[in-house]
Design an enzyme around this catalytic site. Structure first.
Site, mmCIF file in Angstrom:
data_model
loop_
_atom_site.group_PDB
_atom_site.id
_atom_site.type_symbol
_atom_site.label_atom_id
_atom_site.label_comp_id
_atom_site.label_asym_id
_atom_site.label_seq_id
_atom_site.Cartn_x
_atom_site.Cartn_y
_atom_site.Cartn_z
ATOM 1 C CG ASN A 281 -2.271 -0.204 1.034
ATOM 2 O OD1 ASN A 281 -2.892 0.491 0.252
ATOM 3 N ND2 ASN A 281 -2.807 -1.200 1.682
ATOM 4 N N GLY A 309 4.435 -7.178 3.777
ATOM 5 C CA GLY A 309 4.292 -6.714 2.394
ATOM 6 C C GLY A 309 2.941 -6.062 2.153
ATOM 7 C CE LYS A 310 -1.722 -8.152 6.115
ATOM 8 N NZ LYS A 310 -2.294 -8.333 7.471
ATOM 9 C CB VAL A 311 2.354 -0.816 4.569
ATOM 10 C CG1 VAL A 311 2.879 0.604 4.481
ATOM 11 C CG2 VAL A 311 0.915 -0.809 5.061
#
Ligand SMILES: NC(=O)c1ccc[n+]([C@@H]2O[C@H](COP(=O)([O-])OP(=O)(O)OC[C@H]3O[C@@H](n4cnc5c(N)ncnc54)[C@H](O)[C@@H]3O)[C@@H](O)[C@H]2O)c1
Length: 387
Positions: A281, A309-311
């Site tokens: 993100n 690895g979400k942000v």
């Protein structure tokens, strides 16, 4: 205590329902609120909320960034009258899709159907409320008949609409929104579900069985032999495809709960499962009362999300958590955004592009798979050479 079927109307007329009707407040971009936030919200969580307003209005909404923005909603926000904020953001193209608890969508239907929820008090005698057939959500009060009539509407809709087979929640909510607009003309101005259908904003529910909408769908299957089935796989892939198609990605997370992860897992679904690295993100805003120390999802910080690895690790300055009650912070946040120079964008109308975006996800994933298979096919020869 005499038994009363849960939700059935009580014995006597209630004097608990005399409080003002709860209305959906529509932010108008007040210059005074913007001045208050810029001038006075300087430190602690006021400072964080001010930061959130700037990340959203100056960066996420900047035309050159063309950010695809998801709003996630947990906490009883439509009963508290916050649906108008989401409606204003959708109408102005300021959010592109929504992930909500089923409860918020279910309670939004009361507004669409012109039932009244009342302002009340959290300090009431609940046994007496039960006796009088009054339902309480903290300090929001309404008669149990509102539940029964809303449920009846949902069941009638399911029969009328003849929906069958597996279906994404985005499709179910879109069809529900169209039906509401047909039966209650003009209700797109005061219903999140109807407004979303009108503005082309897909709405997903991360746990479809967990609300009165899901309860009535279950009834429809058992009692009417319906084959309608909510397909969570379709939802996962659609959300993933929306994120993949975004030039930049950003979220506004209200509360937390399962809608928060349902949005954030989109990036790991891409890199970890489909093998398509999107980079995480670009923007992350959360308004919550939950805290990091309990180790749960709702309190997890944007920095922790980096490890998944979400942000995107390079964008932590564009992430913020404001520890506030959403019922206070979100209307202020929306006033700020609506009044900003970027307070209107062309709508993306993603509800009509879902199939094309999923087809693109499939194409990209197949290309990755083909590349991997080709590499693996080459490996034995490589291994043989080393023998
Ligand atoms: N009849 C129904 O349809 C019905 C009614 C109520 C709840 N439910 C279901 O119960 C589940 C729980 O729902 P929920 O929405 O109450 O979420 P929740 O209680 O799980 O809250 C999620 C997070 O949001 C935070 N939060 C809650 N209220 C907040 C506020 N005012 N300001 C800031 N942060 C806040 C909490 O700290 C929590 O960490 C959902 O799955 C919902 O669908 C269904």
């Amino acid at each position: 205590m005499p038994h009363r079927a849960p939700g059935s109307p009580g014995h006597s007329a209630s004097n608990y329902l005399t409080g003002k009707a709860i209305q959906y407040y529509r932010p108008r971009g007040s210059a005074e609120v913007r001045q208050l936030i810029d001038g006075s919200f300087q430190a602690f969580n006021a400072g964080r909320l001010s930061e959130a307003c700037h990340i959203f209005a100056d960066k996420m909404l900047a035309p050159e960034h063309d950010t695809t923005i998801g709003l996630t909603v947990a906490g009883a926000l439509t009963p508290a009258g916050l649906g108008g904020c989401a409606i204003e953001l959708m109408e102005r193209g300021l959010i592109d899709f929504i992930i909500s608890t089923g409860a918020n969508l279910y309670h939004d239907l009361h507004y669409a159907l012109n039932f009244t929820l009342h302002r009340g008090s959290p300090f009431l005698d609940d046994v007496e409320l039960y006796e009088q057939g009054v339902i309480r959500i903290y300090d929001v009060l309404f008669p149990a008949t509102v539940l029964l009539e809303t449920d009846l509407y949902i069941r009638d809709f399911l029969v009328r609409a003849k929906l069958s087979g597996p279906m994404a929640t985005s499709e179910l909510h879109y069809r529900l929104g169209l039906d509401l607009m047909e039966r209650q003309p003009g209700c797109e101005a005061y219903s999140v579900v109807a407004c979303a259908a009108n503005a082309g904003v897909p709405i997903y529910t991360s746990s479809p069985g967990d609300s009165s909408i899901g309860m009535n769908i279950a009834y429809h299957e058992l009692m009417n032999g319906s084959t309608l089935m909510i397909d969570p796989n379709r939802d996962v892939n659609e959300v993933c495809a929306i994120i993949l198609a975004g030039k930049k990605n950003g979220c506004v997370i209200l509360g937390g709960g399962s809608p928060k992860n349902f949005y954030l897992q989109g990036q790991p679904t891409l890199w970890e499962v489909y093998g398509i690295p999107k980079g995480g993100n670009d923007y992350f805003i959360q308004i919550t009362t939950d805290q990091v120390v309990w180790g749960g999802l709702s309190g997890a910080t944007p920095s922790e999300a980096v490890s998944w690895g979400k942000v995107n690790p390079g964008v932590l300055p564009d992430t913020v958590v404001a520890y506030c009650d959403s019922t206070i912070a979100f209307p202020l946040f929306c006033e700020y955004a609506v009044g900003s120079p970027n307070g209107r964008r062309p709508r993306k109308e993603l509800v009509h592009k879902r199939d094309a975006m999923v087809a693109d996800l499939l194409k990209q994933a197949k290309a990755v798979h083909t590349d991997k298979s080709a590499t693996m096919a080459e490996q034995p020869a490589e291994i043989d050479r080393h023998r």
